[in-house]
Write a protein that holds these residues in place. Structure first.
Motif, PDB file in Angstrom:
ATOM      1  N   SER A 243       0.834  -1.195   0.000  1.00  0.00           N
ATOM      2  CA  SER A 243       0.000   0.000   0.000  1.00  0.00           C
ATOM      3  C   SER A 243       0.873   1.251   0.000  1.00  0.00           C
ATOM      4  N   PRO A 245       3.051   4.339   0.794  1.00  0.00           N
ATOM      5  CA  PRO A 245       3.722   4.751   2.028  1.00  0.00           C
ATOM      6  C   PRO A 245       3.464   6.226   2.328  1.00  0.00           C
ATOM      7  N   VAL A 269       4.803   7.163  11.603  1.00  0.00           N
ATOM      8  CA  VAL A 269       4.287   6.458  10.425  1.00  0.00           C
ATOM      9  C   VAL A 269       4.116   4.977  10.732  1.00  0.00           C
ATOM     10  N   HIS A 274       1.876   2.202   8.585  1.00  0.00           N
ATOM     11  CA  HIS A 274       2.274   2.530   7.215  1.00  0.00           C
ATOM     12  C   HIS A 274       3.773   2.367   7.028  1.00  0.00           C
ATOM     13  N   ARG A 275       4.170   2.258   5.790  1.00  0.00           N
ATOM     14  CA  ARG A 275       5.571   2.302   5.411  1.00  0.00           C
ATOM     15  C   ARG A 275       5.968   3.769   5.181  1.00  0.00           C
ATOM     16  N   ASP A 293      10.440  -1.689   5.767  1.00  0.00           N
ATOM     17  CA  ASP A 293       9.259  -0.843   5.618  1.00  0.00           C
ATOM     18  C   ASP A 293       9.606   0.619   5.377  1.00  0.00           C
ATOM     19  N   ALA A 310       0.579   8.022   0.542  1.00  0.00           N
ATOM     20  CA  ALA A 310      -0.669   8.167   1.300  1.00  0.00           C
ATOM     21  C   ALA A 310      -0.781   9.544   1.924  1.00  0.00           C
ATOM     22  N   LEU A 374      -4.738  11.444   7.541  1.00  0.00           N
ATOM     23  CA  LEU A 374      -5.115  10.232   6.812  1.00  0.00           C
ATOM     24  C   LEU A 374      -6.609   9.943   6.863  1.00  0.00           C
TER      25      LEU A 374
END
Length: 413
Positions: A243, A245, A269, A274-275, A293, A310, A374
């Motif tokens: 997905s 990052p 993060v 998330h990456r 990651d 993202a 987000l």
């Protein structure tokens, strides 16, 4: 027609001039950019196809040698050195030019203006943020060491104080140089260098200029240099693997706070599941560990990269804020210096991102900011606002300059 575009500052000062140079070339104008001869600016202008006329010294070297925490800055001495160096460099670059446009640090712009006056060619000034231009709609930037009196709330009075503060900082060096080259003394350095009709190279969606009798600025939109470079293969593979990052980068801000903020951002993060893609920047940020990651990048095509992440965590420079907003993805601004807190405020007011409170985030504060960025509502708003952004600011400015110089070759904007 030949036009010199002069600046002395960071990438955020140089890249817009490259964009303007490309737009001028499309009109048949020979455009030259005078900028610091740092490798990244040499590469940037070569990629744009705009000739570089080197400024008097590397900006990274200047910062390293002059900005020493152990010794308070002598602004008069620094300004004197920069004006003298830039006058010589800009003067050499301006040979055969029909006009000069300047931006960047005040002493550099003042030197470029002196060259234009001695040559008898039009001079234009450009700013990349409304904050620095006089207006009764906003308060002036508070220079370190020159606090705005808390008892004064009238913006007009504050802008008068701003002019006095800038005179105190720069008029001695500027007028000494002007006298040395046979130019008359000036009473108001700010208004003389900025002119009464400066170009405002910022997007009106992010920060619209409102009419004021204090300054007749012409807002053209941001000067964006289109970047068609593909992303590196290993970065592209990282982006495709899972997905999207979160991007973490603090641009040309080489402060301990930015290195620490990057580390905190990686933790935040990860806390959100998330990456991360982490940019080294001038602070030479590094990863916390060798986890798969996170991906560390140098100078890359941000226009392409920001569209594939993202969210974007950054410092809030004018150029990065514009690119992030145009990407359609939400952002978190951790402002460090100068105009960055104001861009953070604008982004938050638009609903396209979150302004972190202060330059030093904690894991908790940055995690909360990222979670808000987000959220679906912020993402939807960021996507909608991106569609309203103007991508033709450089073309607008180039046409304005071309027509003005051709029509009134002895008069500046």
């Amino acid at each position: 027609m030949r036009v010199l575009l002069s600046t002395y500052g960071s990438r955020g000062d140089t890249e817009p001039l490259a964009g303007l140079g490309v737009a001028l070339q499309a009109l048949g104008v020979e455009a030259v950019v005078s900028a610091p001869p740092d490798d990244e600016f040499v590469d940037l202008l070569a990629r744009a196809g705009v000739p570089l006329a080197p400024a008097f010294t590397s900006v990274r070297t200047w910062i390293k040698d002059k900005a020493k925490p152990s010794a308070p800055a002598d602004f008069n001495q620094l300004a004197t050195e920069m004006i003298a160096g830039q006058y010589e460099a800009v003067g050499a670059a301006a040979e055969g030019c029909d006009a000069i446009l300047a931006t960047g640090l005040m002493p550099s712009a003042a030197a470029a203006q002196c060259v234009a006056e001695k040559m008898g060619v039009p001079y234009f000034h450009a700013s990349f943020c409304p904050l620095f231009l006089p207006s009764h709609h906003h308060r002036p930037y508070r220079y370190p060491g020159d606090p705005l009196p808390p008892e004064v709330n009238d913006p007009r009075a504050l802008w008068d104080l701003n002019a006095s503060a800038m005179n105190a900082r720069f008029s001695g060096a500027v007028n000494a140089h002007r006298a040395a080259i046979g130019l008359p003394e000036i009473d108001n350095v700010r208004d003389h260098v900025f002119t009464d009709r400066p170009l405002l190279a910022s997007d009106p969606v992010l920060w619209p200029w409102q009419p004021t009798d204090l300054c007749a600025a012409i807002q053209t939109g941001a000067w964006v240099l289109r970047d068609e470079r593909p992303l590196p293969a290993d970065l592209d593979a990282f982006l495709e693997k899972d997905s999207p990052p979160v991007y973490v980068g603090f641009g040309s801000i080489a402060l301990p706070t930015t290195r620490d903020a990057a580390h905190t951002a990686i933790q935040a993060v990860r806390a959100q599941g998330h990456r991360a893609v982490v940019a080294r920047g001038w602070a030479n940020a590094a990863l916390l560990d060798d986890g798969d990651d996170c991906f560390l990048v140098g100078e890359v095509n941000q226009q392409a990269l920001f569209r594939r992440v993202a969210a974007i965590i950054h410092h809030g420079g004018a150029g990065t804020t514009t690119t992030a907003t145009r990407s359609g993805n939400p952002q978190v601004i951790v402002p460090q210096i100068v105009d960055q807190p104001y861009w953070a405020t604008q982004v938050a007011a638009l609903g396209v991102g979150v302004a972190h409170d202060g330059a030093v985030p904690t894991l908790e504060s940055l995690s909360a900011a990222l979670a808000k960025a987000l959220a679906p509502r912020t993402r939807a708003r960021a996507s909608a606002v991106a569609l309203t952004m103007n991508a033709d600011g450089a073309k607008t400015a180039a046409k304005l300059l071309f027509e003005r110089i051709a029509r009134e070759p002895a008069e500046a904007v």
